[in-house]
Motif scaffolding. Structure first.
Motif, mmCIF file in Angstrom:
data_model
loop_
_atom_site.group_PDB
_atom_site.id
_atom_site.type_symbol
_atom_site.label_atom_id
_atom_site.label_comp_id
_atom_site.label_asym_id
_atom_site.label_seq_id
_atom_site.Cartn_x
_atom_site.Cartn_y
_atom_site.Cartn_z
ATOM 1 N N GLU A 47 -11.453 10.368 0.705
ATOM 2 C CA GLU A 47 -10.756 9.636 -0.340
ATOM 3 C C GLU A 47 -9.488 10.375 -0.703
ATOM 4 O O GLU A 47 -9.503 11.582 -0.918
ATOM 5 N N LYS A 51 -7.865 5.636 -2.339
ATOM 6 C CA LYS A 51 -8.144 4.892 -1.114
ATOM 7 C C LYS A 51 -9.130 5.683 -0.268
ATOM 8 O O LYS A 51 -9.060 6.905 -0.215
ATOM 9 N N TYR A 53 -10.558 6.480 3.549
ATOM 10 C CA TYR A 53 -10.179 6.418 4.957
ATOM 11 C C TYR A 53 -11.428 6.612 5.795
ATOM 12 O O TYR A 53 -12.264 7.459 5.492
ATOM 13 N N ALA A 95 -5.106 1.252 8.566
ATOM 14 C CA ALA A 95 -4.221 2.061 7.722
ATOM 15 C C ALA A 95 -2.789 2.010 8.248
ATOM 16 O O ALA A 95 -2.553 2.179 9.450
ATOM 17 N N GLN A 98 -1.500 6.066 9.843
ATOM 18 C CA GLN A 98 -2.632 6.599 10.604
ATOM 19 C C GLN A 98 -2.762 8.112 10.441
ATOM 20 O O GLN A 98 -3.859 8.646 10.393
ATOM 21 N N GLY A 101 -4.733 9.111 7.291
ATOM 22 C CA GLY A 101 -6.173 8.963 7.480
ATOM 23 C C GLY A 101 -6.751 10.084 8.319
ATOM 24 O O GLY A 101 -7.792 10.656 7.977
ATOM 25 N N TYR A 124 -7.758 4.541 12.110
ATOM 26 C CA TYR A 124 -8.210 4.831 10.748
ATOM 27 C C TYR A 124 -8.073 3.592 9.896
ATOM 28 O O TYR A 124 -7.035 2.929 9.913
ATOM 29 N N GLU A 126 -8.171 1.856 6.096
ATOM 30 C CA GLU A 126 -7.890 2.141 4.700
ATOM 31 C C GLU A 126 -8.693 1.148 3.876
ATOM 32 O O GLU A 126 -8.624 -0.054 4.111
ATOM 33 N N VAL A 128 -9.680 -0.136 -0.004
ATOM 34 C CA VAL A 128 -9.304 -0.115 -1.420
ATOM 35 C C VAL A 128 -10.292 -0.978 -2.200
ATOM 36 O O VAL A 128 -10.857 -1.927 -1.656
#
Length: 131
Positions: A47, A51, A53, A95, A98, A101, A124, A126, A128
């Protein structure tokens, strides 16, 4: 917990809807098939700035399901997927950054630094909070 994981959790976890994930190494990522059936997968996460990852392969089933339906659920879990906390509704996508992440996952988990984990197909996600 490793020294890196303890340091990471003190620095990176902000007061967010993901507070219940604090101190855990895995989340149960629930993606949904077109039929609406959930697919539960324990994954490493990190985190940063509110966010989450997650690392996965671009050709994985979870990535295909997220392309079709970005709505997911996450919950703290054990490495085998036993839930350890409440589910949190969220939205997942590839993401945009990248490298962010990758850095977050590697900082939190030393296993992610081992070459056998690397693949040219790693991407990766993301995640939310929904809303």
């Amino acid at each position: 917990q490793t020294l890196y994981a303890r340091a990471y959790s003190r620095i990176a976890m902000h007061e967010t809807q993901f507070n219940s994930l604090r101190g855990h190494d895995y989340v149960d990522l629930v993606t949904f098939r077109r039929s609406g059936v959930g697919v539960y997968t324990p994954v490493w996460f990190a985190e940063v700035g509110g966010k989450l990852y997650v690392m996965t392969r671009s050709d994985s089933g979870k990535m295909k399901r997220i392309r079709n339906n970005p709505q997911v659920e996450v919950a703290a879990c054990s490495a085998r997927g036993r839930r350890l906390g409440p589910a949190i509704s969220a939205t997942a996508r590839l993401a945009a950054d990248q490298q962010a992440g990758r850095s977050a996952i590697r900082l939190k988990s030393w296993l992610a630094r081992i070459p056998w984990v690397w693949s040219s197909k790693n991407v990766y996600l993301e995640i939310v909070p929904a809303g």
